[in-house]
Design a protein around this motif. Structure first.
Motif, PDB file in Angstrom:
ATOM      1  N   VAL A   1       9.160   7.312   4.499  1.00 61.18           N
ATOM      2  CA  VAL A   1       8.430   5.676   5.789  1.00 61.18           C
ATOM      3  C   VAL A   1       9.001   4.433   5.574  1.00 61.18           C
ATOM      4  CG1 VAL A   1       5.810   7.046   5.278  1.00 61.18           C
ATOM      5  CG2 VAL A   1       6.932   5.150   3.324  1.00 61.18           C
ATOM      6  N   ASP A   2       8.741   3.504   6.450  1.00 58.75           N
ATOM      7  CA  ASP A   2       9.429   2.679   5.704  1.00 58.75           C
ATOM      8  C   ASP A   2       8.595   1.526   5.038  1.00 58.75           C
ATOM      9  OD1 ASP A   2      10.214  -0.158   6.586  1.00 58.75           O
ATOM     10  OD2 ASP A   2       9.512  -0.791   8.385  1.00 58.75           O
TER      11      ASP A   2
ATOM     12  N   PHE B   1       2.202   3.311   6.195  1.00 57.97           N
ATOM     13  CA  PHE B   1       2.983   2.603   6.315  1.00 57.97           C
ATOM     14  C   PHE B   1       3.671   3.037   7.204  1.00 57.97           C
ATOM     15  CE2 PHE B   1       2.993   2.909   1.280  1.00 57.97           C
ATOM     16  CZ  PHE B   1       2.873   1.737   0.663  1.00 57.97           C
ATOM     17  N   PRO B   2       3.988   2.586   7.629  1.00 58.51           N
ATOM     18  CA  PRO B   2       4.997   3.470   9.412  1.00 58.51           C
ATOM     19  C   PRO B   2       6.146   4.343   8.934  1.00 58.51           C
ATOM     20  CG  PRO B   2       5.621   0.741   9.024  1.00 58.51           C
ATOM     21  CD  PRO B   2       4.599   1.451   7.503  1.00 58.51           C
ATOM     22  N   VAL B   3       5.611   5.503   9.519  1.00 61.72           N
ATOM     23  CA  VAL B   3       6.650   6.858   9.146  1.00 61.72           C
ATOM     24  C   VAL B   3       7.604   6.530  10.469  1.00 61.72           C
ATOM     25  CG1 VAL B   3       6.697   8.800   9.873  1.00 61.72           C
ATOM     26  CG2 VAL B   3       4.478   8.520   8.978  1.00 61.72           C
TER      27      VAL B   3
ATOM     28  N   LYS C   1      -3.704  -5.859   6.690  1.00 58.99           N
ATOM     29  CA  LYS C   1      -1.660  -5.420   6.832  1.00 58.99           C
ATOM     30  C   LYS C   1      -1.688  -6.303   6.534  1.00 58.99           C
ATOM     31  CE  LYS C   1      -2.694  -1.897   9.783  1.00 58.99           C
ATOM     32  NZ  LYS C   1      -3.145  -1.320   8.624  1.00 58.99           N
TER      33      LYS C   1
ATOM     34  N   LYS D   1       4.988  12.801  19.004  1.00 62.31           N
ATOM     35  CA  LYS D   1       4.113  12.768  17.794  1.00 62.31           C
ATOM     36  C   LYS D   1       3.882  13.432  17.104  1.00 62.31           C
ATOM     37  CE  LYS D   1       0.524  15.222  20.103  1.00 62.31           C
ATOM     38  NZ  LYS D   1      -0.579  14.938  20.974  1.00 62.31           N
TER      39      LYS D   1
ATOM     40  N   SER E   1      -0.412   2.724  -0.842  1.00 62.35           N
ATOM     41  CA  SER E   1      -1.019   4.069   0.341  1.00 62.35           C
ATOM     42  C   SER E   1      -2.419   4.573   0.270  1.00 62.35           C
ATOM     43  CB  SER E   1      -0.090   4.453   0.415  1.00 62.35           C
ATOM     44  OG  SER E   1      -0.263   6.018  -0.820  1.00 62.35           O
TER      45      SER E   1
ATOM     46  N   TRP F   1      -5.203  -0.474   3.192  1.00 67.09           N
ATOM     47  CA  TRP F   1      -5.200   0.444   4.855  1.00 67.09           C
ATOM     48  C   TRP F   1      -5.373  -0.717   5.720  1.00 67.09           C
ATOM     49  CZ3 TRP F   1      -8.008   5.215   2.822  1.00 67.09           C
ATOM     50  CH2 TRP F   1      -7.985   5.961   1.934  1.00 67.09           C
TER      51      TRP F   1
END
Lengths: 114, 100, 574, 240
Positions: free
Chosen positions: D103-104, D95-97, D163, D18, D154, D160
């Motif tokens: 980020v993606d 966004f996914p890290v 999705k 994490k 973002s 948030w």
């Protein structure tokens, strides 16, 4: 660290929370009013209404409704074309309105009449 | 194109509620005489006023909840279930009140 | 992973995207980019794209042709320049139809403004030739082309960095690239490969170029035996924001801005009496450096002022909003009230991979082509810009020659079979990566890079001389050693930008060496190449293109005559 | 030169389970950009610090991160404009890290494609340019300056939560073409945005406007689209 809380998102959170509370109240209100002749009976409801706790609850309800209403007007105005530079001033105006309505409402509900 | 009218009605219902609530509150709670300004107890208790007021309130409240569900519920099935539930409750409330 | 495409395009700037839009009509297209397509530095182009539309005042492609030849100090190949200027009008109309939001005249036509070196009647007075979209012309065109490509089913591979171009004898088989996100090496087999990887301004300390402008593919091609043409010609844009190098468009002067020295003089009146502040960039850069050297910088310091306070505020807001924002953000200056401190900044490489007018890469000075390898845009040298590029001709170059390369590739892919990249090519690339990762050296990439860039800036920028260049070349050989001694902390495979920066630095140093060697051997001053020890242009000996080759003995040179069709070399006065 | 502390949220997918925080003490000029700080750290302290960057002057949109709780471009945030003390840096939220500050951004680009971001006009083109008056262009002037950095999406609470929400930049993209006087695909574009996860998920929260590095008034553009949708629907009714 959470995202910075701007006026706009603060207003939105108020709108969301108050909206959910009002929807909940509306459902309960309609349910109880419909069953007024049922097991609870009109008298007991009327008696309950005199309870200071209920009076207090009503005041809170008024504040929540005022917040939702005034901020709702703000959103409608903005979506109808009020320029972005007014979004914060409009919120401050709404906040002022909420305070005024709450105080007068509380005075009227908890104390005497206007 | 989807959602245009439902979105618009949410705004219209909101505006109706503002005036309706103003009448409701002033007449029922603030005015001892049952009359304040242009509002009167008679107007507020007409079936037509009641029906419009009630329908607006239920629509506004449940459409709001429906929108929140769209945003926060990721699972398609759960979303459908919740939306069906919201629809049923609102329909039930509305018919129960209008029938009376 | 292995991919098969008809056409492979490395780079997703204007040249690459325009070529993709063309090649996709004939077959499958892959576009590799080490950034995202919309992040290309083409998007930073501000001022305009040149075409003799004549929307604002009379103009002709012939005048454009002449200006480009003269602006390039007669080193440009005139067949290529003619193609570019004649095709300009069609190109702009085509871009407009694709959706580029050009700024407009009151009648709704594409608006045009003045730009450096663009004149009417063969040098008589400045002309409005640059079509623009406020001061975001590159951005506007980049988005239109990207969006059309997405629509046309071009396959994009964002964040794939090219590591090698694979050759089999004289035929290009495709390229190897790393998927930056995973670290996996992908082999892209292609019948035709276009290098459109842009410039390499990062060889200099002060540059308007992006951090990603490291000329990777030029370094790769040079390693593979492809020559590099005219590398001594590197344009310094006169108005870079002082200290940062961020570009302030020539459009600022096109709209009425002027350059002022420490004595409050509009000094360009002395250097170019006819068109003053709208002289070509090389001349103005030299003028600024001369003013500073002779103690007439602002307060005796090393910068001058670009004064646009005289320009109508409305015009500033409408046509130059972006640079106004830069000045406010980075310098704390409102350009409508205060002059902007500026200094020349490394901006554009005239030199690059030699190509013909259809983007085919030349293997040598005779024009022999490398089969299946194409180049377009700043990384290529068709030689439409000669020794100095005129403002607003670079966007034109990318779109005109990008399209031509795309069409040529579309034709070429019908004539050849599938290519097959061999396993050992992939292994070689993997070995190189392992070597960097496992290096136990004590150098840090950042320090080596900073020293290298400073050295290039000090010894090989606006003014050059034999002494500096010789020292530079000696010192550069030590940098090649230091490069091998760099170790990195990040040993992982996902998004290892530290590793990629070392690889990029390798290309930068290689290119620096070619630039320095090219500059040393050209014993004359022409366009952007100003030798203090040879201050005159020498058409008798040097009206020719430099071809630099990589050999075991170091960089060696051959020459190619300049194509002169219409305009004989003459004195370059403005 | 002053000392600054950059507190950066880091994540290495190959080592960390994490994210973790790391503090870097660096010397910076008053006029430096936050991005200069990243580069200093990468060059001199920790080469494994990973972030995206390219143009370094706010036009490419690569270096968007969260700085002191606000989405913004690292290259456009000047140290002197940041309150003194620790500067807290995180990857863009929502966004996914992938790694550290990277980020993606792929889903974000995908949502922009939903808005059909290309000019559609099947009428035979004129020989020269299609005319467009400066007034007509004025309508799209702000919307064409978007650099797709992702700051708006973002920082949007709707984005948030939902999705599938197209997000502010995709809606702005739709606006850019709907309002372009040369475009002829109003119907299709309206269909692409007037849907449950489109236009109606904008609640006029204005966070996008607060953070947009290009100072685009995104919310009011979206509000215009809402009004246009209503107008189109109602006029459809009256026409039959």
């Amino acid at each position: 660290m959470r995202h910075k809380l701007y006026t706009g998102s603060f207003a939105w959170i108020i709108q969301r929370v108050s909206g959910v509370l009002l929807a909940l109240f509306l459902t309960l209100h309609l349910y109880f009013m419909k069953n007024i002749n049922g097991p609870l009976g009109y008298q007991s409801i009327a008696g309950m209404m005199k309870n200071p706790l209920i009076k207090f609850g009503e005041t809170i309800l008024l504040m929540v409704a005022a917040a939702h209403t005034l901020n709702g007007i703000r959103i409608v105005l903005l979506e109808a074309g009020a320029p972005t530079r007014f979004q914060k001033p409009l919120f401050y105006l709404a906040a002022l309105g909420i305070v005024v309505l709450s105080i007068t409402g509380a005075y009227s509900l908890l104390g005497g009449r206007i | 194109m989807k959602g245009i009218l439902t979105w618009l009605f949410q705004r219209i219902a909101g505006v109706i509620l503002i005036s309706g609530l103003a009448a409701h509150f002033t007449v029922m709670h603030f005015s001892g005489s049952g009359r304040l300004g242009g509002f009167s107890a008679e107007l507020v208790s007409t079936p037509c006023f009641n029906a419009v007021f009630l329908a607006s309130a239920i629509y506004h409240g449940f459409y709001g909840l429906w929108g929140i569900a769209v945003e926060y519920i990721q699972s398609k099935n759960l979303l459908k279930t919740v939306q069906a539930l919201l629809f049923s409750i609102s329909a039930l409330l509305l018919t129960a009140w209008l029938a009376a | 992973m292995t991919h098969y495409f008809d056409t492979l395009i490395i780079g997703s700037g204007l040249a690459g995207l325009r070529a993709a839009g063309e090649a996709v009509k004939k077959g499958s297209v892959a576009v590799l980019t080490k950034l995202y397509p919309t992040r290309s530095h083409s998007g930073a182009a501000q001022g305009g794209i040149g075409a003799a539309l004549g929307n604002e005042e009379p103009d002709s492609p012939e005048w454009h042709f002449y200006d480009t030849v003269k602006g390039g100090d007669f080193l440009g190949d005139q067949d290529a320049i003619e193609v570019m200027c004649e095709d300009a009008i069609r190109t702009i109309v085509e871009l407009e139809h694709l959706g580029v939001p050009f700024s407009r005249t009151p009648e709704g036509k594409i608006a045009q403004r003045r730009f450096g070196g663009h004149t009417r009647d063969f040098g008589a007075a400045p002309v409005r030739r640059a079509c623009y979209s406020a001061d975001r012309t590159g951005h506007a065109i980049l988005y239109a082309l990207y969006e059309q490509c997405g629509h046309e089913r071009v396959d994009f591979f964002p964040e794939f960095q090219a590591l090698d171009i694979v050759m089999d004898g004289n035929r290009c088989l495709g390229a190897l690239a790393v998927n930056i996100r995973t670290g996996e090496i992908h082999a892209f087999n292609a019948k035709a490969t276009l290098v459109a990887s842009g410039g390499y301004g990062r060889v200099f300390k002060t540059t308007s170029n992006a951090i990603a402008s490291t000329g990777d593919c030029l370094g790769i091609a040079f390693n593979k035996g492809v020559p590099l043409e005219d590398m001594e010609f590197f344009q310094f844009h006169p108005t870079g924001l002082y200290g940062l190098g961020i570009l302030i468009t020539e459009g600022a002067r096109g709209e009425g801005g002027m350059l002022i020295n420490g004595k409050g003089e509009r000094f360009m009146e002395r250097y170019a009496p006819t068109i003053k502040d709208l002289a070509p960039r090389d001349m103005i850069s030299r003028a600024i450096m001369t003013e500073i050297r002779e103690g007439r910088g602002i307060g005796g310091r090393d910068y001058v002022h670009l004064d646009i306070t005289g320009v109508d505020k409305k015009i500033l807001n409408e046509r130059l909003p972006e640079i106004s924002a830069f000045c406010k953000i980075y310098m704390g200056i409102d350009p409508s009230e205060k002059p902007i401190p500026v200094l020349p900044t490394a901006h554009y490489a005239m030199g690059g991979i030699p190509t013909d007018i259809d983007g085919r890469v030349s293997r040598d000075e005779t024009g022999e082509v490398v089969k299946g390898l194409y180049a377009a845009g700043e990384c290529a040298c068709v030689s439409a810009h000669g020794a100095n590029r005129l403002g607003c001709n670079s966007l034109l170059d990318t779109v005109v020659f990008g399209r031509r390369a795309g069409m040529a590739m579309g034709e070429f892919i019908g004539s050849v079979g599938k290519s097959e990249i061999k396993r050992d090519a992939v292994d070689a690339v993997k070995e190189n990566i392992e070597a960097v990762i496992n290096s136990k050296g004590k150098e840090k990439a950042g320090e080596v890079r900073a020293e290298f860039q400073k050295l290039m800036m000090d010894k090989c920028s606006v003014f050059r001389n034999e002494k500096d260049l010789t020292t530079l070349i000696q010192e550069l050989s030590s940098f090649k050693e230091r490069l091998k001694d760099i170790s990195i902390k990040d040993k992982g495979s996902a998004f290892n930008t530290e590793l990629l920066e070392v690889i990029e630095l390798g290309h930068l140093i290689a290119l620096g060496e070619v630039i320095a060697a090219s500059a040393l051997q050209r014993k004359e001053s022409r366009g952007a190449h100003a030798r203090e020890d040879y201050p005159k242009r020498d058409d008798e000996n040097w009206l020719k293109h430099t071809f630099a080759f990589k050999t075991d003995r170091g960089v060696e040179f051959k020459y190619k005559p300049v194509v002169v069709t219409r305009f004989k070399p003459e004195d370059r006065k403005y | 030169m002053e000392q600054y502390i950059l507190k950066i949220k880091r994540f290495d997918p190959e080592k960390d389970r994490k994210p973790r925080w790391e503090k870097f003490r660096i010397e910076m000029e008053f006029t430096d950009r936050v991005l200069d700080g990243f580069i200093k750290i990468k060059d001199a302290i920790d080469g494994s610090l990973t972030f995206r960057r390219s143009c370094a002057h706010g036009i490419c949109g690569s270096c968007a991160v969260k700085i002191n709780g606000k989405s913004g471009l690292a290259c456009q945030t000047i140290i002197k404009d940041v309150p003194p003390g620790e500067i807290v840096i995180e990857p863009l939220p929502a966004f996914p890290v992938i790694k550290d500050l990277v980020v993606d951004i792929e889903p974000f680009f995908g949502k922009n494609r939903e808005a059909m971001p290309y000019l559609i006009n099947n009428e035979p083109p004129p020989e020269l340019e299609r005319l467009q008056s400066p007034e007509e262009q004025e309508k799209i002037l702000q919307s064409i300056t978007c650099i797709m950095c992702g700051c708006c999406a973002s920082s949007c609470p709707s984005y948030w939560a939902d999705k599938e929400y197209m997000g502010p930049s995709a809606l702005l993209k739709a606006y850019r073409f709907i309002m372009d006087s040369r475009d002829r695909a109003l119907e299709e574009r309206m269909n692409s945005i007037a849907k449950p996860h489109g236009l109606w998920r904008c609640h006029s929260i204005y966070n996008c406007v607060e953070v947009c590095p290009k100072e685009i008034d995104i919310t009011s553009h979206i509000a215009k689209l809402k009004r246009l949708a209503v107008k189109k629907k109602l006029s459809g009714f009256f026409k039959g």
